[in-house]
Design an enzyme around this catalytic site. Sequence first.
Site, mmCIF file in Angstrom:
data_model
loop_
_atom_site.group_PDB
_atom_site.id
_atom_site.type_symbol
_atom_site.label_atom_id
_atom_site.label_comp_id
_atom_site.label_asym_id
_atom_site.label_seq_id
_atom_site.Cartn_x
_atom_site.Cartn_y
_atom_site.Cartn_z
ATOM 1 N N ASP A 140 0.593 -1.146 -0.398
ATOM 2 C CA ASP A 140 -0.491 0.068 0.138
ATOM 3 C C ASP A 140 0.622 0.841 0.008
ATOM 4 O OD1 ASP A 140 -2.940 1.315 0.451
ATOM 5 O OD2 ASP A 140 -1.281 2.362 1.738
ATOM 6 N N TYR A 164 3.057 9.453 -0.406
ATOM 7 C CA TYR A 164 4.282 8.712 0.636
ATOM 8 C C TYR A 164 5.222 9.411 0.446
ATOM 9 C CZ TYR A 164 0.023 6.844 2.581
ATOM 10 O OH TYR A 164 -1.153 6.499 3.414
ATOM 11 N N LYS A 176 -2.538 5.921 -4.446
ATOM 12 C CA LYS A 176 -3.784 7.110 -4.350
ATOM 13 C C LYS A 176 -4.122 8.226 -4.676
ATOM 14 C CE LYS A 176 -3.518 4.891 0.323
ATOM 15 N NZ LYS A 176 -2.621 4.829 0.636
ATOM 16 N N HIS A 232 -7.686 9.263 -1.939
ATOM 17 C CA HIS A 232 -7.137 9.419 -0.932
ATOM 18 C C HIS A 232 -7.687 9.747 -0.068
ATOM 19 C CE1 HIS A 232 -3.335 9.265 1.194
ATOM 20 N NE2 HIS A 232 -3.857 8.597 2.302
#
Length: 321
Positions: free
Chosen positions: A46, A51, A80, A113
């Site tokens: 994931d 990130y 996302k 997201h």
Amino acid sequence: MAAPTVSLAEKFQIPVVGLGTWQCDNEEELENSLNAALECGYRHIDTAFLYRNEHVVGRVIKQWISNGKLTREQLFVTTKLPSEALQPDLVESYLKKQLESLQLAYVDLYLIHFPIGMKPRKTPTEPLEPIPTDHVAVWKKFEEQVDQGRTRTIGISNFNIKQIERILKIARIKPASLQVENHVFLQQNDLVKYAQDNGIVVVGYSPLGSPGIAKFFQKLNIEPKKVPSILDNETVKRIGQKYGKSPAQIALKFLLQRGIVVIPKSVTETRLKQNIDLFDFLLDENDLVDLRALDVGEEARVCDFSFISSFKTHPEWPFTE
Ligand SMILES: NC(=O)c1ccc[n+]([C@@H]2O[C@H](COP(=O)([O-])OP(=O)(O)OC[C@H]3O[C@@H](n4cnc5c(N)ncnc54)[C@H](OP(=O)(O)O)[C@@H]3O)[C@@H](O)[C@H]2O)c1
């Protein structure tokens, strides 16, 4: 050993344990943890644009595929679309850019997201400015990404029931998955039931209550929200002793037995192994009753995004008090 899978969008399979990668911005550490995770059987990763580590995930996957240890089909990759791109005309260009970073032709699951869009920023110090958000128009673009083969399935994250309902009403391709915070202290039974009744696979994020979240708040210079520790909870520890399992394994197994996919994050090899070693025991009904009783609801939400203060007054703010 690889984790079992469950059916996703009727055509695909999603492994019930995945590796979370939020707050993994040290490239070497993440690379080591991805390699260790793949070695011990993780096949579900994931990540997210936010990130800033899709390129690391991509690099490791490429090595595993090119040295013949894995095929692309054996892996499940989720990423996302960030809030800064929650506009119909940005969906395709962001996904293309993300696929380039991941060095993949397609992802398995592409998620919105967060339900609130914000103005793209030129520098990370610019204030975050929410903008009006049209989920329906964005969803239509998500469906096109499936048609064009850039993602196998599409889904949503941090959406509430009303917001999911709105998508279901207009969807040609239904959301395959809903990713939301879920752990013993925040069980969200109504939301989970609504999603599961509609054939949407629930993925629980922060399944251990995100014990490392304080680091994230420190970076933002914000006092972290005080939440009790799942891993130090007496009930969780006692049940762990009964099965010879760690508190983390009990917290994860509880979600699995509720039909929720888990994506614990760890960069520690022993913990990575523990977090996927969940398939040689079953919590009995008494344990489930005790664990259900630990639900305290909204006040236990760890990752509530209210650190973006302007989000809280947006009409699409998804969480109730
Ligand atoms: N969609 C969203 O908005 C959203 C929001 C938050 C998270 N997520 C996703 O969900 C993933 C998981 O959530 P999270 O990272 O917030 O929290 P989490 O998985 O609940 O907890 C991760 C923390 O627990 C520690 N840990 C892991 N396994 C452990 C074990 N067996 N025993 C003791 N400690 C353990 C980790 O430490 P070490 O790494 O040091 O081992 C890390 O500090 C994220 O990484 C991300 O992929 C999505």
